[in-house]
Design a protein around this motif. Structure first.
Motif, PDB file in Angstrom:
ATOM      1  N   ARG A 125      -7.855  -1.041  20.125  1.00  0.00           N
ATOM      2  CA  ARG A 125      -7.389   0.294  20.519  1.00  0.00           C
ATOM      3  C   ARG A 125      -5.869   0.330  20.625  1.00  0.00           C
ATOM      4  NH1 ARG A 125     -11.917   0.060  23.977  1.00  0.00           N
ATOM      5  NH2 ARG A 125     -10.628  -0.351  25.813  1.00  0.00           N
ATOM      6  N   HIS A 126      -5.306  -0.734  21.142  1.00  0.00           N
ATOM      7  CA  HIS A 126      -3.844  -0.818  21.243  1.00  0.00           C
ATOM      8  C   HIS A 126      -3.211  -0.761  19.850  1.00  0.00           C
ATOM      9  CE1 HIS A 126       0.119  -2.232  22.525  1.00  0.00           C
ATOM     10  NE2 HIS A 126       0.057  -3.134  21.565  1.00  0.00           N
ATOM     11  N   TYR A 127      -3.756  -1.537  18.919  1.00  0.00           N
ATOM     12  CA  TYR A 127      -3.202  -1.564  17.563  1.00  0.00           C
ATOM     13  C   TYR A 127      -3.420  -0.220  16.864  1.00  0.00           C
ATOM     14  CZ  TYR A 127      -1.921  -3.334  12.969  1.00  0.00           C
ATOM     15  OH  TYR A 127      -1.287  -3.529  11.772  1.00  0.00           O
ATOM     16  N   GLU A 128      -4.575   0.393  17.087  1.00  0.00           N
ATOM     17  CA  GLU A 128      -4.863   1.676  16.452  1.00  0.00           C
ATOM     18  C   GLU A 128      -3.895   2.755  16.941  1.00  0.00           C
ATOM     19  OE1 GLU A 128      -6.728   3.954  13.626  1.00  0.00           O
ATOM     20  OE2 GLU A 128      -6.842   1.790  13.999  1.00  0.00           O
ATOM     21  N   GLY A 129      -3.374   2.585  18.153  1.00  0.00           N
ATOM     22  CA  GLY A 129      -2.398   3.531  18.675  1.00  0.00           C
ATOM     23  C   GLY A 129      -1.102   3.538  17.886  1.00  0.00           C
ATOM     24  N   LEU A 130      -0.881   2.487  17.090  1.00  0.00           N
ATOM     25  CA  LEU A 130       0.325   2.401  16.256  1.00  0.00           C
ATOM     26  C   LEU A 130       0.123   3.077  14.904  1.00  0.00           C
ATOM     27  CD1 LEU A 130       1.178  -1.383  16.810  1.00  0.00           C
ATOM     28  CD2 LEU A 130       2.048   0.578  18.106  1.00  0.00           C
ATOM     29  N   ARG A 131      -1.103   3.513  14.611  1.00  0.00           N
ATOM     30  CA  ARG A 131      -1.469   3.935  13.264  1.00  0.00           C
ATOM     31  C   ARG A 131      -0.574   5.035  12.708  1.00  0.00           C
ATOM     32  NH1 ARG A 131      -4.768   7.471  10.361  1.00  0.00           N
ATOM     33  NH2 ARG A 131      -5.834   6.476   8.597  1.00  0.00           N
ATOM     34  N   SER A 132      -0.369   6.087  13.480  1.00  0.00           N
ATOM     35  CA  SER A 132       0.418   7.206  12.967  1.00  0.00           C
ATOM     36  C   SER A 132       1.835   6.783  12.601  1.00  0.00           C
ATOM     37  CB  SER A 132       0.476   8.341  14.000  1.00  0.00           C
ATOM     38  OG  SER A 132       1.269   9.416  13.519  1.00  0.00           O
ATOM     39  N   ARG A 133       2.483   6.032  13.494  1.00  0.00           N
ATOM     40  CA  ARG A 133       3.846   5.567  13.209  1.00  0.00           C
ATOM     41  C   ARG A 133       3.851   4.584  12.040  1.00  0.00           C
ATOM     42  NH1 ARG A 133       4.008   6.572  18.733  1.00  0.00           N
ATOM     43  NH2 ARG A 133       5.888   7.656  19.457  1.00  0.00           N
ATOM     44  N   GLN A 134       2.818   3.741  11.970  1.00  0.00           N
ATOM     45  CA  GLN A 134       2.753   2.762  10.898  1.00  0.00           C
ATOM     46  C   GLN A 134       2.620   3.457   9.540  1.00  0.00           C
ATOM     47  OE1 GLN A 134      -0.151  -0.303  11.522  1.00  0.00           O
ATOM     48  NE2 GLN A 134      -0.214  -0.892   9.357  1.00  0.00           N
ATOM     49  N   ILE A 135       1.768   4.469   9.470  1.00  0.00           N
ATOM     50  CA  ILE A 135       1.578   5.177   8.205  1.00  0.00           C
ATOM     51  C   ILE A 135       2.836   5.960   7.836  1.00  0.00           C
ATOM     52  CG2 ILE A 135       0.307   7.059   7.087  1.00  0.00           C
ATOM     53  CD1 ILE A 135      -2.199   6.054   8.441  1.00  0.00           C
ATOM     54  N   ARG A 136       3.450   6.601   8.828  1.00  0.00           N
ATOM     55  CA  ARG A 136       4.695   7.333   8.550  1.00  0.00           C
ATOM     56  C   ARG A 136       5.766   6.399   8.004  1.00  0.00           C
ATOM     57  NH1 ARG A 136       6.343  10.339  13.865  1.00  0.00           N
ATOM     58  NH2 ARG A 136       8.006  11.146  12.536  1.00  0.00           N
ATOM     59  N   ALA A 137       5.922   5.262   8.662  1.00  0.00           N
ATOM     60  CA  ALA A 137       6.936   4.302   8.219  1.00  0.00           C
ATOM     61  C   ALA A 137       6.603   3.769   6.831  1.00  0.00           C
ATOM     62  CB  ALA A 137       7.046   3.147   9.216  1.00  0.00           C
ATOM     63  N   GLY A 138       5.330   3.496   6.594  1.00  0.00           N
ATOM     64  CA  GLY A 138       4.930   2.939   5.308  1.00  0.00           C
ATOM     65  C   GLY A 138       5.164   3.893   4.154  1.00  0.00           C
ATOM     66  N   VAL A 139       4.834   5.162   4.367  1.00  0.00           N
ATOM     67  CA  VAL A 139       5.045   6.159   3.315  1.00  0.00           C
ATOM     68  C   VAL A 139       6.530   6.299   3.009  1.00  0.00           C
ATOM     69  CG1 VAL A 139       4.848   8.607   2.739  1.00  0.00           C
ATOM     70  CG2 VAL A 139       2.921   7.432   3.792  1.00  0.00           C
ATOM     71  N   VAL A 140       7.353   6.338   4.057  1.00  0.00           N
ATOM     72  CA  VAL A 140       8.801   6.436   3.859  1.00  0.00           C
ATOM     73  C   VAL A 140       9.315   5.230   3.080  1.00  0.00           C
ATOM     74  CG1 VAL A 140      11.034   6.444   5.035  1.00  0.00           C
ATOM     75  CG2 VAL A 140       9.185   7.893   5.875  1.00  0.00           C
TER      76      VAL A 140
END
Length: 208
Positions: free
Chosen positions: A144-159
């Motif tokens: 759950r802790h790692y999943e909380g990073l998902r939105s930022r991780q995807i945003r950073a990855g796309v950029v």
């Protein structure tokens, strides 16, 4: 049945916030409401949730602005990911719980998503690759802790994909190195491959 607020929250977090062209931009409540077929009230409720996560900023008389990831936030994101992902590798490899078949399948999915038109889906699978490694630990709180990073991780990855030509191919190579080390049972090499992957991504993001 999913509520209007939850529908709006998911749409904003997964679709709008991950759009590179929307970083730093303001959101139209009515436009979003029209796109997903709800009233403006659930949109406002969803925006309050996103503001509490520091993903949008509520500006008086102007509305909600998507908060672009700062250099510090990107750096901290990669540091936190490194801590969690290295721990996962160090725990799962000695216990023989590396999900090799699942990770291989995710790599195959990523290979089929070349080109900028598939950038968001590519990064969504990218997140799933790393989340699968973390999930193999078997710690639901850590998941759950790692999943909380998902939105930022995807945003950073796309950029990152938009910032550097050929980044998709490089990501695949880096994932192959991580999987090869984990499959061979070499925890030290796996941690080094994870660090190299995250450090390269960080450099691409900060350079952009």
């Amino acid at each position: 049945m999913i509520s209007g607020r939850d529908k709006a929250y998911a749409f904003l977090k997964e679709t709008v916030l991950t759009d590179p062209d929307m970083q730093g931009g303001f959101l139209s409540e009515q436009e979003i409401a029209d796109r997903i077929g709800v009233s403006r009230t659930p949109i406002r409720e969803a925006l309050l949730l996103l503001a509490a996560e520091d993903l949008v900023k509520l500006v008086p008389k102007r509305g909600a602005q998507i908060v672009a990831l700062s250099g510090r936030e990107i750096t901290e994101l990669m540091e936190l990911r490194g801590i969690v992902e290295r721990y996962a590798a160090e725990r799962t490899i000695p216990e023989g719980r590396v999900p090799v078949a699942e990770l291989t399948g995710l790599l195959d999915r990523q290979r089929a998503l070349s080109g900028p038109e598939h950038a968001k889906e590519f990064i969504a699978v990218d997140h799933l690759f790393h989340a699968t490694i973390v999930s193999a630990v078997g710690n639901s709180l850590l998941n759950r802790h790692y999943e909380g990073l998902r939105s930022r991780q995807i945003r950073a990855g796309v950029v990152a994909l938009y910032n550097e030509h050929g980044r998709q191919e490089a990501v695949l190579d880096e994932h192959v190195a991580i999987l090869a080390a984990m499959a061979s049972g070499d925890a030290r090499a796996a941690c080094a491959a994870i660090d190299s992957h995250l450090e390269t991504t960080l450099k691409v993001l900060l350079a952009g």
